[in-house]
Motif scaffolding. Sequence first.
Motif, PDB file in Angstrom:
ATOM      1  N   GLU A 131      33.249  39.385  32.278  1.00 40.21           N
ATOM      2  CA  GLU A 131      34.496  39.852  31.690  1.00 40.21           C
ATOM      3  C   GLU A 131      35.667  39.659  32.649  1.00 40.21           C
ATOM      4  OE1 GLU A 131      33.580  43.346  28.579  1.00 40.21           O
ATOM      5  OE2 GLU A 131      32.602  43.637  30.506  1.00 40.21           O
ATOM      6  N   GLN A 132      35.429  39.899  33.936  1.00 37.34           N
ATOM      7  CA  GLN A 132      36.487  39.674  34.922  1.00 37.34           C
ATOM      8  C   GLN A 132      36.840  38.189  35.021  1.00 37.34           C
ATOM      9  OE1 GLN A 132      35.184  41.466  38.591  1.00 37.34           O
ATOM     10  NE2 GLN A 132      35.211  43.544  37.755  1.00 37.34           N
ATOM     11  N   PHE A 133      35.834  37.330  34.984  1.00 39.11           N
ATOM     12  CA  PHE A 133      36.081  35.885  34.984  1.00 39.11           C
ATOM     13  C   PHE A 133      36.886  35.485  33.749  1.00 39.11           C
ATOM     14  CE2 PHE A 133      34.797  31.760  33.248  1.00 39.11           C
ATOM     15  CZ  PHE A 133      35.226  30.913  34.260  1.00 39.11           C
ATOM     16  N   SER A 134      36.521  36.028  32.592  1.00 43.31           N
ATOM     17  CA  SER A 134      37.219  35.706  31.340  1.00 43.31           C
ATOM     18  C   SER A 134      38.666  36.157  31.393  1.00 43.31           C
ATOM     19  CB  SER A 134      36.501  36.365  30.158  1.00 43.31           C
ATOM     20  OG  SER A 134      35.185  35.875  30.025  1.00 43.31           O
ATOM     21  N   SER A 135      38.896  37.320  31.999  1.00 41.97           N
ATOM     22  CA  SER A 135      40.271  37.810  32.155  1.00 41.97           C
ATOM     23  C   SER A 135      41.101  36.827  32.980  1.00 41.97           C
ATOM     24  CB  SER A 135      40.248  39.184  32.833  1.00 41.97           C
ATOM     25  OG  SER A 135      41.557  39.621  33.146  1.00 41.97           O
ATOM     26  N   LYS A 136      40.537  36.378  34.094  1.00 42.80           N
ATOM     27  CA  LYS A 136      41.254  35.442  34.960  1.00 42.80           C
ATOM     28  C   LYS A 136      41.491  34.105  34.263  1.00 42.80           C
ATOM     29  CE  LYS A 136      39.111  37.595  38.991  1.00 42.80           C
ATOM     30  NZ  LYS A 136      38.077  37.445  40.052  1.00 42.80           N
ATOM     31  N   LEU A 137      40.519  33.674  33.465  1.00 42.93           N
ATOM     32  CA  LEU A 137      40.663  32.413  32.730  1.00 42.93           C
ATOM     33  C   LEU A 137      41.833  32.485  31.754  1.00 42.93           C
ATOM     34  CD1 LEU A 137      39.643  29.596  31.926  1.00 42.93           C
ATOM     35  CD2 LEU A 137      38.056  30.710  30.340  1.00 42.93           C
ATOM     36  N   LEU A 138      41.973  33.597  31.056  1.00 44.26           N
ATOM     37  CA  LEU A 138      43.086  33.760  30.118  1.00 44.26           C
ATOM     38  C   LEU A 138      44.416  33.838  30.860  1.00 44.26           C
ATOM     39  CD1 LEU A 138      41.577  36.316  27.563  1.00 44.26           C
ATOM     40  CD2 LEU A 138      41.977  33.876  27.209  1.00 44.26           C
ATOM     41  N   LEU A 139      44.447  34.523  31.994  1.00 40.88           N
ATOM     42  CA  LEU A 139      45.689  34.640  32.768  1.00 40.88           C
ATOM     43  C   LEU A 139      46.088  33.302  33.390  1.00 40.88           C
ATOM     44  CD1 LEU A 139      45.038  38.089  34.476  1.00 40.88           C
ATOM     45  CD2 LEU A 139      46.681  37.602  32.658  1.00 40.88           C
ATOM     46  N   LEU A 140      45.091  32.476  33.719  1.00 44.47           N
ATOM     47  CA  LEU A 140      45.373  31.124  34.208  1.00 44.47           C
ATOM     48  C   LEU A 140      46.168  30.342  33.183  1.00 44.47           C
ATOM     49  CD1 LEU A 140      44.931  28.606  36.027  1.00 44.47           C
ATOM     50  CD2 LEU A 140      42.688  28.344  34.937  1.00 44.47           C
ATOM     51  N   GLN A 141      45.913  30.580  31.915  1.00 39.50           N
ATOM     52  CA  GLN A 141      46.545  29.815  30.844  1.00 39.50           C
ATOM     53  C   GLN A 141      48.004  30.189  30.615  1.00 39.50           C
ATOM     54  OE1 GLN A 141      43.884  29.821  27.384  1.00 39.50           O
ATOM     55  NE2 GLN A 141      42.122  29.672  28.748  1.00 39.50           N
ATOM     56  N   VAL A 142      48.484  31.222  31.350  1.00 38.95           N
ATOM     57  CA  VAL A 142      49.918  31.539  31.340  1.00 38.95           C
ATOM     58  C   VAL A 142      50.458  31.655  32.765  1.00 38.95           C
ATOM     59  CG1 VAL A 142      50.093  32.632  29.066  1.00 38.95           C
ATOM     60  CG2 VAL A 142      49.308  33.986  31.020  1.00 38.95           C
ATOM     61  N   CYS A 143      49.709  31.100  33.732  1.00 38.17           N
ATOM     62  CA  CYS A 143      50.141  31.101  35.145  1.00 38.17           C
ATOM     63  C   CYS A 143      50.512  32.501  35.645  1.00 38.17           C
ATOM     64  CB  CYS A 143      51.322  30.147  35.346  1.00 38.17           C
ATOM     65  SG  CYS A 143      50.835  28.427  35.443  1.00 38.17           S
ATOM     66  N   TYR A 144      49.692  33.495  35.304  1.00 33.76           N
ATOM     67  CA  TYR A 144      50.011  34.877  35.686  1.00 33.76           C
ATOM     68  C   TYR A 144      48.771  35.573  36.235  1.00 33.76           C
ATOM     69  CZ  TYR A 144      54.054  38.010  35.289  1.00 33.76           C
ATOM     70  OH  TYR A 144      55.176  38.778  35.548  1.00 33.76           O
ATOM     71  N   MET A 145      48.005  34.864  37.068  1.00 31.70           N
ATOM     72  CA  MET A 145      46.739  35.404  37.538  1.00 31.70           C
ATOM     73  C   MET A 145      46.903  36.614  38.456  1.00 31.70           C
ATOM     74  SD  MET A 145      44.428  31.971  38.133  1.00 31.70           S
ATOM     75  CE  MET A 145      42.876  32.862  38.227  1.00 31.70           C
ATOM     76  N   HIS A 146      48.063  36.730  39.117  1.00 30.93           N
ATOM     77  CA  HIS A 146      48.277  37.884  39.996  1.00 30.93           C
ATOM     78  C   HIS A 146      48.295  39.208  39.225  1.00 30.93           C
ATOM     79  CE1 HIS A 146      52.391  37.075  38.562  1.00 30.93           C
ATOM     80  NE2 HIS A 146      52.604  38.357  38.766  1.00 30.93           N
TER      81      HIS A 146
END
Length: 362
Positions: A131-146
């Motif tokens: 789930e944490q990986f999936s969260s980061k993957l979605l945030l990558l898609q809007v350049c907002y991983m921080h």
Amino acid sequence: MRLIKQYSFFISFALPALTVSGFYYGGYGNLLTPCFVFIVVPVLDLLVGRDSENPEDSRFQEIQSSEYYKYLTYGWVFVQSVFLLWALYSFAFSALTVLESVLFILSVSLVTGGIGITVAHELGHKNSEWEQFSSKLLLLQVCYMHFYIEHNRGHHVKVSTPDDPASSRKNESFYSFYPRTVIGSYLSAWSLEKEKLMRKGLSFFHYKNEMIQFSLIQLMFVSFIFFGFNFLERGMLPTNIADYSWKSVLFFLIQSVLGFSLLEVVNYIEHYGLERKQLENGNYEKVLPVNSWNGNYLVSNALLFQLQRHSDHHANAARRYQTLRHFPEAPQLPYGYEIMILIALVPPLWFRMVNPILERWK
């Protein structure tokens, strides 16, 4: 009502479907998604009404641990990832008018930012590595991983205090709040990582610094889009830099900015004017449901995986979206987020509507 709520969350999947349909219809067909979000959903909210029903105590654990609700969020991760690749390809290889381009980018950002970041937010609070990986993957898609770092370890600790860049203050317009939260949250994430590494006796430049990891991953993803779509267009990479096309990268970056801007206007709404009391020892009181605005319209809550039950989320951050409760003692929004977003973009209207509600509640 239980079955209605159980299946209501599928409404979120209407957004990518409408965006695809509108794109192939062409022209004003690209208005399908914005019209659905900002007109159809608010009308349905008013027709269907509010939902103050909470999970029964006897079934709470059963609902909380249900795999069905997990698979809905997993399904969204897959659907959005495929959808974004389709959107990049479609934009790069289609001759769109300026109006079609603008409406298409807006529609895509409502998918990746409006729903995608909401799902990333839900998954980012969980202990499961997947789930944490999936969260980061979605945030990558809007350049907002921080956001993964700052939201969990910064915002949830400092919410409704002057130290939180993601908590808006009374009489602060969204346009004043926006640069403060975007810049402040980004710097906060770097600071939080520095503190974490220092506690472990590690250097700031250590490979375990997630902010360095996120920066490199995002740079690599943008590079993949740039070189990948240039290769697809010609069957080879140009030797002259002037021959490279920036179309796909610009599309990705613009939809990213619009996507995380949707997040920040929602942040503006969620804690506007609310303050936690500072204790004599300098610390702040425990985070309570009254430190967040609550929203309970059934349709818009279903669209956003019950994000509008934000009061319970902050009081119980690990609780899954399907079991979030309504707290009548928390300040209540007069409309769902879709309407409140539009109102927040017009500060005089926002102040005129929300300040009296805030004062009466206080």
